[in-house]
Write a protein that holds these residues in place. Sequence first.
Motif, PDB file in Angstrom:
ATOM      1  N   TYR A  31       0.849  -1.195   0.000  1.00 46.24           N
ATOM      2  CA  TYR A  31       0.000   0.000   0.000  1.00 46.24           C
ATOM      3  C   TYR A  31       0.883   1.243   0.000  1.00 46.24           C
ATOM      4  N   PRO A  32       0.849   2.069  -1.061  1.00 45.99           N
ATOM      5  CA  PRO A  32      -0.154   2.080  -2.119  1.00 45.99           C
ATOM      6  C   PRO A  32       0.319   1.575  -3.490  1.00 45.99           C
ATOM      7  N   THR A  33       1.574   1.154  -3.647  1.00 49.87           N
ATOM      8  CA  THR A  33       2.104   0.890  -4.986  1.00 49.87           C
ATOM      9  C   THR A  33       1.532  -0.372  -5.629  1.00 49.87           C
ATOM     10  N   GLY A  34       1.060  -1.329  -4.803  1.00 48.58           N
ATOM     11  CA  GLY A  34       0.510  -2.562  -5.346  1.00 48.58           C
ATOM     12  C   GLY A  34       1.529  -3.659  -5.580  1.00 48.58           C
ATOM     13  N   LYS A  64       1.594   3.246 -18.106  1.00 47.99           N
ATOM     14  CA  LYS A  64       2.133   1.954 -17.704  1.00 47.99           C
ATOM     15  C   LYS A  64       1.350   1.509 -16.476  1.00 47.99           C
ATOM     16  N   ILE A  65       0.782   0.314 -16.518  1.00 47.85           N
ATOM     17  CA  ILE A  65      -0.031  -0.188 -15.407  1.00 47.85           C
ATOM     18  C   ILE A  65       0.877  -0.929 -14.429  1.00 47.85           C
ATOM     19  N   VAL A  66       0.735  -0.614 -13.136  1.00 41.37           N
ATOM     20  CA  VAL A  66       1.564  -1.244 -12.095  1.00 41.37           C
ATOM     21  C   VAL A  66       0.658  -1.725 -10.961  1.00 41.37           C
ATOM     22  N   GLY A  67       1.136  -2.746 -10.231  1.00 43.54           N
ATOM     23  CA  GLY A  67       0.402  -3.238  -9.070  1.00 43.54           C
ATOM     24  C   GLY A  67      -0.942  -3.841  -9.405  1.00 43.54           C
ATOM     25  N   GLN A  68      -1.013  -4.576 -10.513  1.00 51.18           N
ATOM     26  CA  GLN A  68      -2.299  -5.070 -10.998  1.00 51.18           C
ATOM     27  C   GLN A  68      -2.588  -6.520 -10.624  1.00 51.18           C
ATOM     28  N   LEU A 126      -7.502  -4.198  -4.356  1.00 57.12           N
ATOM     29  CA  LEU A 126      -8.674  -3.465  -4.826  1.00 57.12           C
ATOM     30  C   LEU A 126      -8.313  -2.126  -5.447  1.00 57.12           C
ATOM     31  N   HIS A 127      -7.043  -1.931  -5.757  1.00 59.81           N
ATOM     32  CA  HIS A 127      -6.621  -0.738  -6.502  1.00 59.81           C
ATOM     33  C   HIS A 127      -5.382  -1.079  -7.310  1.00 59.81           C
ATOM     34  N   LEU A 128      -5.095  -0.263  -8.295  1.00 58.74           N
ATOM     35  CA  LEU A 128      -3.866  -0.407  -9.061  1.00 58.74           C
ATOM     36  C   LEU A 128      -3.317   0.983  -9.361  1.00 58.74           C
ATOM     37  N   GLY A 129      -2.134   1.024  -9.935  1.00 55.95           N
ATOM     38  CA  GLY A 129      -1.509   2.305 -10.250  1.00 55.95           C
ATOM     39  C   GLY A 129      -1.240   2.434 -11.736  1.00 55.95           C
ATOM     40  N   ILE A 130      -1.143   3.678 -12.191  1.00 52.55           N
ATOM     41  CA  ILE A 130      -0.723   3.937 -13.564  1.00 52.55           C
ATOM     42  C   ILE A 130       0.351   5.017 -13.543  1.00 52.55           C
ATOM     43  N   GLU A 131       1.391   4.795 -14.335  1.00 50.69           N
ATOM     44  CA  GLU A 131       2.433   5.792 -14.513  1.00 50.69           C
ATOM     45  C   GLU A 131       2.171   6.460 -15.859  1.00 50.69           C
ATOM     46  N   VAL A 132       1.891   7.758 -15.815  1.00 53.11           N
ATOM     47  CA  VAL A 132       1.411   8.485 -16.992  1.00 53.11           C
ATOM     48  C   VAL A 132       2.578   9.083 -17.767  1.00 53.11           C
ATOM     49  N   ASN A 161       5.796   9.484 -11.429  1.00 51.47           N
ATOM     50  CA  ASN A 161       4.534  10.158 -11.742  1.00 51.47           C
ATOM     51  C   ASN A 161       3.397   9.128 -11.733  1.00 51.47           C
ATOM     52  N   ARG A 162       2.989   8.705 -10.532  1.00 52.85           N
ATOM     53  CA  ARG A 162       2.057   7.592 -10.418  1.00 52.85           C
ATOM     54  C   ARG A 162       0.707   8.037  -9.871  1.00 52.85           C
ATOM     55  N   ILE A 163      -0.346   7.565 -10.540  1.00 50.04           N
ATOM     56  CA  ILE A 163      -1.730   7.834 -10.148  1.00 50.04           C
ATOM     57  C   ILE A 163      -2.346   6.525  -9.669  1.00 50.04           C
ATOM     58  N   LEU A 164      -3.133   6.599  -8.601  1.00 51.42           N
ATOM     59  CA  LEU A 164      -3.771   5.411  -8.035  1.00 51.42           C
ATOM     60  C   LEU A 164      -5.258   5.385  -8.370  1.00 51.42           C
ATOM     61  N   LEU A 165      -5.750   4.200  -8.728  1.00 55.44           N
ATOM     62  CA  LEU A 165      -7.148   4.015  -9.101  1.00 55.44           C
ATOM     63  C   LEU A 165      -7.745   2.869  -8.288  1.00 55.44           C
ATOM     64  N   GLY A 166      -8.681   3.178  -7.401  1.00 53.07           N
ATOM     65  CA  GLY A 166      -9.430   2.144  -6.698  1.00 53.07           C
ATOM     66  C   GLY A 166     -10.677   1.810  -7.496  1.00 53.07           C
ATOM     67  N   PHE A 167     -10.978   0.524  -7.640  1.00 50.76           N
ATOM     68  CA  PHE A 167     -12.096   0.131  -8.508  1.00 50.76           C
ATOM     69  C   PHE A 167     -13.229  -0.573  -7.770  1.00 50.76           C
TER      70      PHE A 167
END
Length: 363
Positions: A142-145, A284-288, A292-298, A333-339
């Motif tokens: 938490y939080p990188t996955g 780039k999708i990370v921590g997938q 219940l969340h994953l990250g994206i590097e934009v 530069n990482r964004i977190l997305l909870g789904f």
Amino acid sequence: MYDFKLSTLDPAQFPLTVWRKLSQRSMNDPSLYSYGDPQGEAGLREELADYLRHARGVNCTAEQIVIGAGTQTLFSMLCQMLTVLGLKQIGFEQPGYQAVQFVSKHLGLQNIPIELDEEGLDVQQLWQSGVRAAYITPSHQYPTGIVMPIARRLKLLQWAEAVDGFIVEDDYDGEFRYRGKPVPSLQGLDRQGRHVVYIGTFSKVLLPGIRVGYMVLPPPLLNLYRTQLIHYEQTASRFHQRTLQLFMQEGEWERHIRRLRMVYQKKHARLLEALKTVMDARVKIVGQDAGLHLGIEVDSEQSAAELVRLALEQGVRVYDALAFSTGSAGRVNRILLGFAGMELSEIEPAVRRLHQAWQGVYR
């Protein structure tokens, strides 16, 4: 407004009818009129021990389990035990779960940030830090996955054995894994059975508002708990504990987990498909692999904070991984997305709107 919030669950999945029925049965238990065992309801601890052994690979008995009102409450008790043992510092993942860092800091322990690499906590940096206790989230960092591989877990255990220290293993959403075989718990890999405290919660599978968590103490800390902290009254509701006990005894817990896995697997797959279809090489999708969340590097020169702001202007809430860091870590530069809390039908439109928000700042 679309919200990829990390801590939100799908309220439609809560087994309200079953829970109400079992709650009514619990109310008929005359033992509710007393305070109960400070360590937690014996029946619930038996059910938990059985579940943890066969589902999470945790080597424990009911006597090793302490129940409390959530992770922060349990960790505060653990910090008091570490202080009695003379430990004054504790290592934390950077970035990491800040709620527990606040607890240790307020109790007088010094928080030592330990950075991550692609496999999780940097063991070499842990050695150099001089700490004898570390708090980690190896099953889904938490939080990188990041999912910590077995080789790294074994190195962590070697460190704990060498310094005669403790690893606090927070398995906050370990029930959800989407790719690869489940990785054994650190606690289950501990040959000596003395160095790992396993912490879990019902918050990610049932409801955060139930406020019931648990920790499995190794013998040295269990003895200390029973001599130093056993006089603390139980912090979790006996009523909820009794209902949870019935929920597990009657097989509802495992049936509920199976249902949730199917629901969240679909949402996870829909999010991955939308990101790949709509954004393609832009992220780039990370921590997938789990959770219940994953990250994206934009792929953008803009900061994550600016990307969050641009998304909000388009009606989408996303989260900056850097907000979970108290030091220099998390520069990516990482964004977190909870789904989990998103409707399945919302996920693709939300990603399309997110793509629109960032259209002008991609490289």
